[in-house]
Design a protein around this motif. Structure first.
Motif, mmCIF file in Angstrom:
data_model
loop_
_atom_site.group_PDB
_atom_site.id
_atom_site.type_symbol
_atom_site.label_atom_id
_atom_site.label_comp_id
_atom_site.label_asym_id
_atom_site.label_seq_id
_atom_site.Cartn_x
_atom_site.Cartn_y
_atom_site.Cartn_z
ATOM 1 N N GLN A 51 38.124 28.114 14.650
ATOM 2 C CA GLN A 51 38.648 27.072 15.095
ATOM 3 C C GLN A 51 38.683 26.042 14.022
ATOM 4 N N THR A 52 38.379 25.865 12.833
ATOM 5 C CA THR A 52 39.052 25.595 11.827
ATOM 6 C C THR A 52 40.588 25.281 11.770
ATOM 7 N N VAL A 53 40.774 26.691 11.955
ATOM 8 C CA VAL A 53 42.721 26.205 11.861
ATOM 9 C C VAL A 53 43.150 26.400 12.932
ATOM 10 N N ALA A 54 42.437 25.766 14.413
ATOM 11 C CA ALA A 54 42.957 25.881 15.450
ATOM 12 C C ALA A 54 42.702 24.066 15.089
ATOM 13 N N ALA A 55 42.087 23.745 14.078
ATOM 14 C CA ALA A 55 41.846 22.380 13.617
ATOM 15 C C ALA A 55 42.541 21.339 12.624
ATOM 16 N N ILE A 56 43.302 22.385 12.097
ATOM 17 C CA ILE A 56 44.369 22.063 10.956
ATOM 18 C C ILE A 56 45.667 22.923 11.384
ATOM 19 N N GLY A 57 45.706 24.032 11.082
ATOM 20 C CA GLY A 57 47.247 24.752 12.535
ATOM 21 C C GLY A 57 47.667 25.102 10.716
ATOM 22 N N GLU A 58 46.604 26.012 9.376
ATOM 23 C CA GLU A 58 47.195 26.526 9.010
ATOM 24 C C GLU A 58 46.463 28.052 8.926
ATOM 25 N N ASN A 59 47.046 28.639 8.215
ATOM 26 C CA ASN A 59 46.464 30.163 7.705
ATOM 27 C C ASN A 59 45.156 30.060 6.859
ATOM 28 N N ILE A 60 44.400 30.449 7.412
ATOM 29 C CA ILE A 60 42.629 29.926 6.316
ATOM 30 C C ILE A 60 42.291 32.078 6.508
ATOM 31 N N LYS A 61 42.018 32.133 5.293
ATOM 32 C CA LYS A 61 41.366 32.933 4.898
ATOM 33 C C LYS A 61 39.964 32.847 4.055
ATOM 34 N N VAL A 62 39.341 34.073 4.189
ATOM 35 C CA VAL A 62 37.832 33.586 2.935
ATOM 36 C C VAL A 62 38.338 34.661 2.239
ATOM 37 N N ARG A 63 38.435 34.460 1.165
ATOM 38 C CA ARG A 63 38.917 35.553 -0.341
ATOM 39 C C ARG A 63 37.736 36.355 -0.741
ATOM 40 N N ARG A 64 37.088 35.463 -1.319
ATOM 41 C CA ARG A 64 35.647 36.624 -1.772
ATOM 42 C C ARG A 64 34.917 35.454 -2.074
ATOM 43 N N PHE A 65 33.851 35.958 -2.505
ATOM 44 C CA PHE A 65 31.722 34.944 -2.931
ATOM 45 C C PHE A 65 31.304 36.006 -3.900
ATOM 46 N N VAL A 66 30.930 35.554 -4.624
ATOM 47 C CA VAL A 66 29.381 35.950 -5.764
ATOM 48 C C VAL A 66 28.493 35.148 -5.684
ATOM 49 N N ARG A 67 27.111 35.701 -5.563
ATOM 50 C CA ARG A 67 25.821 35.309 -5.079
ATOM 51 C C ARG A 67 25.047 35.209 -5.917
ATOM 52 N N PHE A 68 24.322 34.971 -6.854
ATOM 53 C CA PHE A 68 23.125 35.080 -8.109
ATOM 54 C C PHE A 68 21.974 34.639 -8.012
ATOM 55 N N THR A 69 21.098 36.150 -7.590
ATOM 56 C CA THR A 69 19.784 35.361 -7.833
ATOM 57 C C THR A 69 19.068 35.481 -8.708
ATOM 58 N N LEU A 70 18.758 34.282 -9.503
ATOM 59 C CA LEU A 70 17.697 34.336 -10.305
ATOM 60 C C LEU A 70 17.038 35.938 -10.751
ATOM 61 N N GLY A 71 17.288 36.184 -12.448
ATOM 62 C CA GLY A 71 16.027 37.385 -12.126
ATOM 63 C C GLY A 71 16.463 39.051 -12.006
ATOM 64 N N GLU A 72 17.355 39.038 -10.262
ATOM 65 C CA GLU A 72 18.217 40.040 -10.316
ATOM 66 C C GLU A 72 18.971 40.921 -11.495
ATOM 67 N N THR A 73 18.742 42.043 -11.345
ATOM 68 C CA THR A 73 19.478 42.971 -12.012
ATOM 69 C C THR A 73 21.068 42.552 -11.891
ATOM 70 N N VAL A 74 22.396 42.435 -12.402
ATOM 71 C CA VAL A 74 23.561 42.726 -12.662
ATOM 72 C C VAL A 74 23.584 43.431 -11.163
#
Length: 430
Positions: free
Chosen positions: A398-421
């Motif tokens: 929907q956002t691609v259609a609204a702004i007219g450009e290609n969009i790519k969700v490339r990467r993410f990282v999530r930290f939770t306090l105290g979890e092991t690496v």
């Protein structure tokens, strides 16, 4: 509790095998945490110009200290330190993998300035150079950005002395927008300069009708537009060079008005850039109660769109979505490693409720369950937290259609306090 006790007894106290035992019995769902938070502290982030992003976790002993201003300032400054130290990849020199150390040693031993040195002197020089190189890669060995007479590890020690609790910088991650993506290299400055160069003026002036001369004098005087301004407008809108020059002339050199002019004329519409690589965009973060943090990179085609409110809203919402979905580990189903898929199939095939089913029926049930499980692990397959009738992949469309450009969700990282690496949820490129 009794199920957990039985699982541990059955597996000889092996936590990983006990988890698998429970899943085979259908007694544990994959989104349940294997262990509770074991440390206090806080997770912080720093975003520089939406192009560099850092997520960091720092631990202390009590929640009381973690919510104090001194500890908060420490975490914020450490995140900024990582952003300012582009060479940093590890916390301490001891974290640098042995293969990298050996590679550095091999390179140093072959340097020409050492060839004439005796073997024993050469080894000492090489070890000294390697130690220096490893310190350049380690966060805690960096000069503190707010006081370069201190290294970061000493600054942490000073904070320990001040607050009276042990502090451990546990981990960090740093994103650079578009790193690793091939960007088209264009010398816009040279192109603009060449095409805006003054044309030779003929010394012979042709006679023109008086009416035409009078009409020309009524026209708006041309505004001088610099090549640098034309270059900037072109980079921000992707419009043609002469269109950019005309837009600036028409708007008196006002960059913002020139952008609006181009958009009204349809000269900077994104559908003309559909073949461009999505290497621009922005890096965003979302921190929930200093205990859960997400860093995310979303790409588009032009910096102009990357800085727009619509695109910014999408990135912020996606970061919040990852925080709200603890089971999510990948951007899309296609990113899930084959080893994970095979493991899921193996676990499902061994469930007791399938033992009495015919082989062909069992395979269909397993495929359905595995497909559902993979969908739970992928960000793009999640129901949007602001409208659960829409999946994230549809929100992006929907956002691609609204702004007219290609969009790519490339990467993410999530930290939770105290979890092991090892438990860290990391999104791969999609």
């Amino acid at each position: 509790m009794m199920d957990c006790k039985k699982a541990l007894l059955e597996t000889g106290g092996d936590i990983v095998k006990a988890q698998e035992f429970l899943r085979k019995k259908g007694l544990a769902s994959a989104d349940k945490k294997a262990s509770r938070v074991t440390a206090e502290g806080r997770i912080g982030s720093y975003i520089h110009d939406s192009r560099i992003g850092v997520l960091v976790e720092v631990n202390c002993e009590t929640d009381f200290v973690s919510r104090g201003d001194i500890f908060k300032e420490l975490v914020d400054d450490l995140a900024m330190q990582v952003a300012a130290s582009s060479q940093v990849q590890y916390l301490v020199p001891e974290d640098v993998p042995e293969e990298i150390v050996n590679k550095e040693r091999e390179i140093e031993m072959q340097k020409e300035d050492l060839l004439s040195k005796p073997e024993q002197i050469r080894s000492k020089i090489v070890e000294g150079r390697i130690r220096k190189r490893l310190e350049e890669l380690a966060l805690l060995e960096q000069p503190y950005i707010k006081n370069d007479k201190l290294v970061v590890k000493d600054w942490v020690k000073q904070t320990i002395a001040t607050i009276g609790e042990n502090i451990k910088v546990k981990r960090f991650v740093r994103f650079n927008l578009g790193e690793g993506l091939e960007k088209k290299s264009q010398d816009f400055a040279a192109e603009v300069a060449a095409q805006t160069a003054a044309k030779p003026v003929s010394t012979v002036r042709k006679e023109q009708p008086a009416s035409l001369e009078a009409k020309e004098t009524d026209q708006k005087p041309a505004v001088a537009v610099s090549a640098a301004l034309v270059k900037q407008l072109r980079e921000e809108t992707g419009a043609g060079m002469m269109d950019c020059k005309k837009a600036l002339s028409e708007t008196g050199g006002d960059l913002e008005k020139a952008q609006e002019y181009l958009r009204m004329k349809g000269l900077s519409t994104a559908d003309k850039k559909s073949s461009r690589l999505a290497a621009e965009g922005r890096i965003g973060s979302y921190i929930h109660d200093s205990r859960i943090g997400v860093l995310i990179e979303v790409n588009c085609e032009t910096d102009f769109v990357g800085r727009s409110e619509k695109f910014k809203e999408l990135v912020d919402d996606l970061a919040m979505q990852v925080v709200a979905c603890p089971q999510v580990q990948f951007v899309s189903i296609e990113d899930i490693p084959e080893s994970t898929v095979s493991k899921e199939k193996e676990l499902e095939m061994q469930r007791e409720d399938l033992a009495s089913k015919p082989e062909n029926i069992r395979e269909k049930i397993v495929e359905g369950r595995v497909s559902k499980r993979l969908g739970e692990l992928a960000l793009l397959e999640q129901p949007y937290i602001k409208d659960d009738s829409v999946l994230i992949k549809d929100l992006v469309k929907q956002t691609v259609a609204a702004i007219g450009e290609n969009i790519k969700v490339r990467r993410f990282v999530r930290f939770t306090l105290g979890e092991t690496v090892e438990d860290t949820k990391t999104g791969t490129e999609a």
